[in-house]
Enzyme design. Sequence first.
Site, PDB file in Angstrom:
ATOM      1  CB  SER A 227     -37.913  53.145 -36.919  1.00  0.00           C
ATOM      2  OG  SER A 227     -38.181  52.045 -37.750  1.00  0.00           O
ATOM      3  CG  ASP A 453     -39.150  47.017 -32.475  1.00  0.00           C
ATOM      4  OD1 ASP A 453     -39.704  46.834 -33.577  1.00  0.00           O
ATOM      5  OD2 ASP A 453     -38.814  48.140 -32.063  1.00  0.00           O
ATOM      6  CG  HIS A 483     -41.428  50.101 -34.366  1.00  0.00           C
ATOM      7  ND1 HIS A 483     -40.205  49.489 -34.406  1.00  0.00           N
ATOM      8  CD2 HIS A 483     -41.416  51.055 -35.343  1.00  0.00           C
ATOM      9  CE1 HIS A 483     -39.478  50.041 -35.372  1.00  0.00           C
ATOM     10  NE2 HIS A 483     -40.189  50.992 -35.942  1.00  0.00           N
TER      11      HIS A 483
END
Length: 514
Positions: A227, A453, A483
């Site tokens: 991320s 995602d 995610h």
Amino acid sequence: MPSPCRLRAAAVTVTALLLTCSVAGCGGDAQDEDLTAQELSWKDCPAPSQAEGGGSAPSPLPDGDAWQCATMQAPLDWDDPEGDTIGIALIRARASGDESRRIGSLIFNFGGPGGSGVSTLPAFGDEYAALRTRYDLVSFDPRGVGRSAGVRCENDRQLDAYFQQDGTPDDTAERTALLAHTKDFNTACEKNSARMLPHVRTTDAARDMDLMRQVLGDDRLYYFGISYGTELGGVYAHLFPRHVGRAVFDAVVDPTQDAEQSSLGQARGFQLALDNFAAHCTSGTQDCPVGDTAQDVENRIADLLRTLDKKPLPGIFPRLLTQSAATNGIAQALYSQDFWEYLTEGLEQAYSGDGKVLMLLSDLMNGRSENGEYSNITAANVSINCADDKPRYSTAQVQEKLPRFRAASPVFGDFLAWSLVGCTDWPVPGAADHPDVGAPGSAPILVVGNTGDPATPYQGARKMVDALGRGVGVELTYKGQGHGAYGSKNTCVQSAVNGYLLDGKVPAAGTVCS
């Protein structure tokens, strides 16, 4: 809603939610040689501080080895590397395999920005057992986070009120109130953390990582970024391209976007994830308890949020489930397909007048523990984003942008559009419109995008590959939900990532896993 942040699937019930080259000569920076020569004092890890999320000391690893913690000294101001220092909290698990096959330290950043690596890595330990055979697994609290000179803003009572505010104002009075809450929060950050606020940019954290690499004894950086950790890794590769060893970026931030484009992309991403949830719920052999068709599910959610805007539900006493808290809770559940059953439960209960489960999910998003104490993830998230992002938005500008956000997501559009005012009146100027990740001369970086995602939409992976430069980024696609990709336990993804990190085998560009 925080910026993209990797969060582990947790068990949720009605009553509980359980989480669980040197710097000199690279980019013109100078570095105090004494810091590169420092020796870390590794000891058994204490329980995480409240700023790191609280809880118990990490349990021993499956083979009985203990997690070890240490503190690395880094310059407060990288423009004055011989000046004051701050402590950067580290955690590691020593490599489990034959010492002769050990590669080095594999450094993790799990995202946020604002997530504590010291508290997160032990929760993920089992997932990385294969990587531990040849690496020490290492993570850290980035500067401004947790025990690394953590930024402090509002106290727990004030944060309860902050997260109860109306995040989607409908009239002048509500817009004025939102700006007042934002100004109060930002003023508290300046009052309590003025010394740190100019020094929490992603470029500062990247320089910390290069110091970490040297202190850990590695000639190259071995890195796993998830991320926001992909943005941090890209910035590192830009600053120190010839120091990159083997690196993996998973759940990839689009480095070409400014704050508005990123929020608009998230609106589309969360809407896609909600569409997928609704389709999944209504396509099974059993009835979906929150709607008859996918469109019905989404219509009922939109109706719920409109109702909560005027009349909140009882949540976790004495707090009420507001529209903002419910939106946060729904978004949190979309980070992982493992959470979809809890979203169904939370919606079903909310339709019956009980907001507890959605509020528990919202609390998880915001870093609030069951005892009412907050980690510093929100303070750190805002501080790092506002130090990084140059644009500052007025209410008039947001109102002008609302139609595009609403078109992108009827459920999340307003909420994400109004989040753009979060850096209004921030005491430190933002650094740039978007990060620079161009890294000519770097070793290959494996870039893994997930088509479902919500927080870092799939398109960002291709944008990262292009921005890193020819011959650097290698794209791998995972056709999945949630995610990130590696944590899904998809064997194709894990085989590709492990093959590169452990054996240096770069998968073919364009590999697709499903």
